[in-house]
Scaffold this motif. Sequence first.
Motif, PDB file in Angstrom:
ATOM      1  N   TYR A 126     -37.801  27.347 -38.408  1.00 43.05           N
ATOM      2  CA  TYR A 126     -36.910  28.361 -38.836  1.00 43.05           C
ATOM      3  C   TYR A 126     -35.328  27.549 -39.266  1.00 43.05           C
ATOM      4  CZ  TYR A 126     -39.781  31.419 -35.885  1.00 43.05           C
ATOM      5  OH  TYR A 126     -40.825  31.962 -35.365  1.00 43.05           O
ATOM      6  N   SER A 127     -35.503  26.358 -39.273  1.00 48.72           N
ATOM      7  CA  SER A 127     -34.186  25.452 -39.547  1.00 48.72           C
ATOM      8  C   SER A 127     -34.241  25.124 -41.402  1.00 48.72           C
ATOM      9  CB  SER A 127     -33.941  24.540 -38.690  1.00 48.72           C
ATOM     10  OG  SER A 127     -32.756  23.766 -38.935  1.00 48.72           O
ATOM     11  N   ARG A 128     -33.124  24.710 -41.741  1.00 50.88           N
ATOM     12  CA  ARG A 128     -33.346  23.910 -42.828  1.00 50.88           C
ATOM     13  C   ARG A 128     -33.580  22.564 -42.846  1.00 50.88           C
ATOM     14  NH1 ARG A 128     -28.371  26.967 -42.959  1.00 50.88           N
ATOM     15  NH2 ARG A 128     -27.217  25.079 -42.323  1.00 50.88           N
ATOM     16  N   CYS A 129     -34.275  22.011 -43.723  1.00 50.98           N
ATOM     17  CA  CYS A 129     -34.797  20.583 -43.731  1.00 50.98           C
ATOM     18  C   CYS A 129     -33.283  19.552 -44.161  1.00 50.98           C
ATOM     19  CB  CYS A 129     -35.889  20.047 -44.773  1.00 50.98           C
ATOM     20  SG  CYS A 129     -37.383  21.091 -44.155  1.00 50.98           S
ATOM     21  N   ARG A 130     -32.981  18.773 -43.223  1.00 57.06           N
ATOM     22  CA  ARG A 130     -31.770  18.188 -43.156  1.00 57.06           C
ATOM     23  C   ARG A 130     -31.807  16.880 -42.425  1.00 57.06           C
ATOM     24  NH1 ARG A 130     -25.898  20.963 -42.260  1.00 57.06           N
ATOM     25  NH2 ARG A 130     -26.960  22.083 -43.906  1.00 57.06           N
ATOM     26  N   ALA A 163     -31.641  31.835 -36.271  1.00 62.68           N
ATOM     27  CA  ALA A 163     -31.830  31.827 -37.708  1.00 62.68           C
ATOM     28  C   ALA A 163     -31.301  33.103 -38.280  1.00 62.68           C
ATOM     29  CB  ALA A 163     -33.324  31.538 -37.899  1.00 62.68           C
ATOM     30  N   GLN A 194     -37.034  20.833 -31.652  1.00 65.71           N
ATOM     31  CA  GLN A 194     -35.643  21.464 -31.692  1.00 65.71           C
ATOM     32  C   GLN A 194     -34.747  21.163 -30.879  1.00 65.71           C
ATOM     33  OE1 GLN A 194     -38.649  23.365 -31.923  1.00 65.71           O
ATOM     34  NE2 GLN A 194     -38.594  24.375 -29.980  1.00 65.71           N
ATOM     35  N   HIS A 213     -27.000  24.656 -36.979  1.00 64.03           N
ATOM     36  CA  HIS A 213     -26.181  24.463 -38.076  1.00 64.03           C
ATOM     37  C   HIS A 213     -25.062  25.294 -38.285  1.00 64.03           C
ATOM     38  CE1 HIS A 213     -29.202  21.471 -39.677  1.00 64.03           C
ATOM     39  NE2 HIS A 213     -30.116  22.316 -38.996  1.00 64.03           N
ATOM     40  N   HIS A 224     -27.401  30.856 -38.322  1.00 66.00           N
ATOM     41  CA  HIS A 224     -27.210  29.366 -37.550  1.00 66.00           C
ATOM     42  C   HIS A 224     -28.286  28.874 -36.693  1.00 66.00           C
ATOM     43  CE1 HIS A 224     -23.006  29.827 -38.485  1.00 66.00           C
ATOM     44  NE2 HIS A 224     -22.870  30.794 -37.952  1.00 66.00           N
TER      45      HIS A 224
END
Length: 316
Positions: free
Chosen positions: A263-267, A251, A276, A183, A255
């Motif tokens: 570890y990532s934003r939900c999008r 993260a 991943q 991201h 990024h």
Amino acid sequence: MAAFGEGAGELLTLSYPKPLPMRLDRWLVAQRPEQSRARIQKFIEAGYVRVNGITGRAKTPLRLGDQVELWMPPPEPLPYLVAQEMPLDVLYEDAHLIVLNKPAGLTVHPAPGNRDGTLVNGLLHHCPDLPGIGGELRPGIVHRLDKDTTGCIVVAKSQEALVKLQVQIQKRIASRHYLGVVHGQPRADHGTVIGAIGRHPVDRKKYAVVCDASGRHACTHWSVQERLGDFALLRFQLDTGRTHQIRVHAAHIGHPIVGDPAYSRCRRLPVALPGQALHAVQLSLDHPISRERLVCEAPLPAAFERLLEQLRGRLR
């Protein structure tokens, strides 16, 4: 467990050669890299290690000339560590090692909550001589990939190959490269993340960059391969191999890896990913017997390719 020196097993006698003291458990891990630190500590706790004839402790300081005896009984049989037929994507294989392209969703070795259907179970079917090489749950495993990380993984088919390959990982003779979609876009074109990794202070199922003594040194190099609007394709190279290392370090710098559930934003993404967007694209190592340099590359999974195509299409 059997008593010290009783029954089948291996007795190793070593002399500590260094002028500066070192903890017993740390030194033994360096001498037997095919054994995990946790397993070495279990041997010590069970009384299977003696220093100058006296039962040692993990924190026992070794000094120049100390005589260390390590008794390693054979691993206890595990009824669920069974051979299971499954398709394996073999990138390279000979009598000493096998390099595979691991798919997403496949756990590398059995664990209490995941006793079969792992890569090890498939390897036991493919390589019947694998049992007994290395740890009780990880026969032949040189290094690991997370369940939903894809790509190159090497497995030893002999004890000699296992020890030599693990030394190459530790000394960075072996080179591991990954591709990941993250991201956001890093400001620089390349960089290095150095941050000790340990258990997350709140969520014990996760890891984090920590500043206390529980963390283990970790170093990740990265470079931008392609800028894709709100995303970027990065190439990572590992100096160390901590659990979730790339995912945690990505993260940590703001990024996170796309599609990472921990570890990532939900999008919402333009492509449904099985895990991943992180792929071990290249593995380079010296053959443990012939010393020939081997370079193995794993093609990107179809879902990873579709993700890149969709993100590139948005830029047109």
